[in-house]
Design an enzyme around this catalytic site. Structure first.
Site, mmCIF file in Angstrom:
data_model
loop_
_atom_site.group_PDB
_atom_site.id
_atom_site.type_symbol
_atom_site.label_atom_id
_atom_site.label_comp_id
_atom_site.label_asym_id
_atom_site.label_seq_id
_atom_site.Cartn_x
_atom_site.Cartn_y
_atom_site.Cartn_z
ATOM 1 N N ASP A 1 79.744 30.979 -32.023
ATOM 2 C CA ASP A 1 81.292 30.286 -32.799
ATOM 3 C C ASP A 1 81.888 29.081 -32.170
ATOM 4 O O ASP A 1 81.175 28.210 -30.906
ATOM 5 C CB ASP A 1 82.182 30.975 -32.897
ATOM 6 C CG ASP A 1 83.306 31.393 -33.554
ATOM 7 O OD1 ASP A 1 83.195 30.327 -34.645
ATOM 8 O OD2 ASP A 1 84.334 32.353 -33.873
HETATM 9 C C1 BGC Z 1 86.113 30.922 -36.511
HETATM 10 C C2 BGC Z 1 84.451 30.416 -37.615
HETATM 11 C C3 BGC Z 1 84.296 29.669 -38.478
HETATM 12 C C4 BGC Z 1 84.554 28.520 -37.185
HETATM 13 C C5 BGC Z 1 83.880 26.747 -37.804
HETATM 14 C C6 BGC Z 1 86.506 29.508 -35.817
HETATM 15 O O1 BGC Z 1 87.378 29.256 -35.282
HETATM 16 O O2 BGC Z 1 86.175 31.853 -36.337
HETATM 17 O O3 BGC Z 1 84.465 31.788 -37.930
HETATM 18 O O4 BGC Z 1 83.938 29.430 -38.818
HETATM 19 O O5 BGC Z 1 85.934 28.122 -36.394
HETATM 20 O O6 BGC Z 1 85.590 26.727 -38.634
#
Ligand code: BGC
Length: 671
Positions: free
Chosen positions: A222
């Protein structure tokens, strides 16, 4: 040359420096590519509720939890296909969704992005969704692996979960995504699981996902979710997003010199990035690009999902549907206009021209007289109306990624519901939120309750159609809604002592004090806990009313290999056509220790015409009710009871079946 051989060939032409460089992303949402040998960058974007991109217009679909409430594999497939098409048209290669973290606490700020509390329901819907996305020539990313079931200081929470609960509950939708849907990407979660950050856990990634499940795709972190370079580099994770932190090339070089990681391990990781790129290129050559930007017909898909996902929770004395001509409606509350379309954070698609509840009522029933609070004050409009429509809940500011929200509604909203109930002829409460809210305090005072979830750009129209009886509601709860917060299995094990909900999101800070979330309920989560302790929920898992009534008969359960084939007949006894989701639960043999009373093991949804009947057929694979025991799956010998009905607490048919021991194996698929 196929994608793997092409990737292997490219890898052979790369320097160590280029390989190390490929292990982290760039510019927020891209892989790096290797321009020297013609490897292009892959572009990513969020995600499961439609395309979130600051510049491009996109269809804002109902929240994923609304999709779960449809209990419809067809809707999941249509939704996935539409999302895939919009991403492909926009030139985006990787969808950063769907999310399948199970709904453990009502408070989790991201529940709206997920598919409810039951792993079998989530797995059954995520598979057609992913297949449909990928059939459009873009990769799906199943996320967030794993046990990211609260967003309260998510980067310091340690989910402490036993192996059986991991296997039977929290892993299962991910396993189905890998083994049944061949998902191309997986994203790890921010939290720790049993003491290790998910993205840094060799046990989770190398042993389970890559080893046992044989995942051939790409595992990414993530965004900013890796902290400790050595375990991150050796866990099995392939790509750090959005940029190098733990995967700093110079640091990895040193780790190679120190023997922490070998050059072959670097090759393995770089190869996955190359393979994904080659695979996507291959898919995109085979599958034409619709090249149409925001696609008008997708509003129709979004509308159908909303129509089938809205749940009629209560309908006392047939308070609904409203009579179109003869109704004065007072629409009050914060969600009337504008109506929140989505929770906040990475999943929020900014809706172009979203329909509000007020607009939808006027559009669907122009002859209805709609009063708003501005037309004379709340009490006055309430007293003049035949029906009060009280639209309450949360919005993308308060229910969002990076924080959790209360189970209870804000006190002024509860007060408004009570005022309406005291004054208006009929009170209908519409909940706009990403999950359950506390209702027991006021539910008895109102005539009808509808859960709209977050409706996306057009779901408010589906609500109006249901209010006026143009559409017969067919959504069913993908979660249990308890009477009291403390009835939920997870209640004693959620926030740390003294922990309080906060409103400003905490995305990636590690400033808070690390804390354990003990999943002490084990596999007794959600309805399993309520059933085991015989606690009556306010609204049971699987519950949802219709404007017609169905009866069930002729249950037959036939073993067929390692599956059970369950057939029965559903009759529509009322005057409206309707779609009925019939649910199949399996109770284990009475003698088995530590078994949950029942598990959802299958379901089917069909249109049953008024006065007509439909033969339902549900195949139940052994994995649906096998347990994880001492390192493997086992369905013990014994007499199992198959129960069929309209919800987990409205079971109409029952049959027993004797089964021999069976051990479902390996990576052959879940469903
Ligand atoms: C989130 C993800 C997301 C990623 C990219 C993170 O803060 O937890 O679900 O895909 O950001 O935007």
């Amino acid at each position: 040359m196929n994608a793997s051989s092409r990737a292997a060939d490219l890898l052979g032409r790369m320097s160590l420096e280029e390989k190390l460089d490929l292990l982290s992303g760039v510019d927020g949402m891209y892989t790096k590519g290797v321009p020297r040998i013609g490897v292009r960058r892959l572009r990513m974007a969020d995600a499961s509720m439609g395309l979130r991109d600051g510049e491009m217009e996109a269809t804002a679909f109902p929240a994923s939890i609304a999709l779960a409430a449809t209990w419809s594999r067809e809707r999941a497939q249509d939704y996935g296909a539409a999302v895939g098409e919009e991403f492909r048209s926009a030139g985006i290669d990787v969808v950063l969704g769907p999310g399948v973290n199970l709904y453990r606490v009502h408070e989790c700020g991201r529940n709206f992005e997920y598919l409810g509390e039951d792993p079998w329901l989530a797995a059954s819907l995520v598979v057609p969704y992913i297949r449909a996305v990928q059939a459009k020539g873009v990769a799906a990313t199943v996320k967030h692996f794993v046990c990211n079931n609260t967003d309260w200081h998510r980067c310091v929470s340690n989910s402490v979960v036993d192996e059986r609960a991991l296997r039977e509950l929290y892993f299962l939708p991910f396993e189905a995504a890998v083994c049944d849907a061949s998902v191309l990407c997986m994203m790890t979660s921010y939290n720790l699981v049993n003491g290790e950050y998910a993205g840094e856990s060799r046990r989770l990634l190398s042993d389970v996902v890559l080893g046992e499940w044989g995942f051939r795709g790409l595992i990414m972190s993530d965004w900013g979710g890796l902290w400790n370079p050595a375990p991150a580099v050796t866990s099995g994770l392939h790509l750090e997003m959005p940029e190098a932190k733990a995967f700093d090339p110079a640091a990895i070089r040193t780790m190679i010199e120190e023997g922490v990681i070998s050059q072959a391990d670097v090759d393995t990781r770089a190869l996955r990035v190359l393979e994904l790129t080659a695979r996507i290129e291959e898919l995109q050559l085979e599958i034409p690009n619709p090249n149409r930007g925001r696609i008008e017909e997708h509003a129709g898909v979004a509308l159908e999902v909303a129509r089938e996902g809205i749940v009629l929770l209560k309908n006392e004395a047939d308070a609904l549907p409203l009579e179109p001509g003869a109704t004065t409606i007072a629409a009050v509350g914060p969600a009337v206009d504008p109506t929140p379309t989505s929770g906040g954070g990475a999943a929020a698609v900014s809706a172009v021209d979203p329909v509000s509840i007020a607009e939808a009522i006027v559009a669907v029933c122009p002859q209805a007289c709609l009063l708003r609070e501005a037309d004379g004050g709340t009490d006055e409009v309430l007293s003049k109306a035949d029906a009060a429509l009280v639209c309450v809940g949360y919005d993308g500011e308060r229910e969002r990624e990076g924080c959790d929200r209360p189970f209870a509604l804000p006190p002024d909203q509860v007060e408004l519901i009570r005022r309406a109930a005291a004054v208006a002829g009929r009170t209908i409460v519409v909940i706009v939120a990403g999950g359950g809210v506390e209702m027991a305090g006021w539910a008895d005072e109102v005539d009808a309750i509808i859960h709209l979830w977050y409706p996306g750009e057009i779901g408010a129209r589906a609500l109006a159609e249901i209010l006026f009886g143009e559409v017969n509601p067919s959504g069913k709860l993908p979660v249990s809604i308890e009477r009291r917060a403390e009835d939920r299995a997870s209640a004693p094990n959620y926030l740390p002592p003294g922990g309080e909900l906060y409103e400003k999101p905490d995305y990636v800070s590690q400033d808070a004090i690390p804390y354990d979330v003990r999943y002490a309920e084990g596999v007794f989560a959600g309805y399993r806990h309520l059933d085991a302790l015989k606690i009556e929920p306010l609204f049971a898992f699987g519950h949802g009313l219709s404007y017609t009534s169905y009866s069930y008969r002729d249950l037959r359960v036939e073993p067929d290999g390692d599956r059970l084939v369950v057939t029965f007949t559903v009759t529509n006894d009322g005057e409206r056509d309707g779609k009925e989701t019939a649910q199949v639960y399996v109770r284990p043999p009475a003698a088995l220790a530590d078994s949950v009373p029942r598990r959802l093991a299958g379901f089917a949804k069909h249109l049953v015409p008024s006065g007509g009947l439909v033969e339902y057929r549900v195949e139940v694979p052994a994995r649906a009710f096998a347990s994880w025991e001492e390192g493997g799956w086992r369905r013990p010998t014994g007499r199992y009871t198959v129960e069929v009905g309209a919800s987990s607490r409205d079971l109409r048919l029952k049959a027993a079946v004797e089964l021999d021991e069976f051990r479902p194996g390996g990576a052959g698929g879940v469903l």
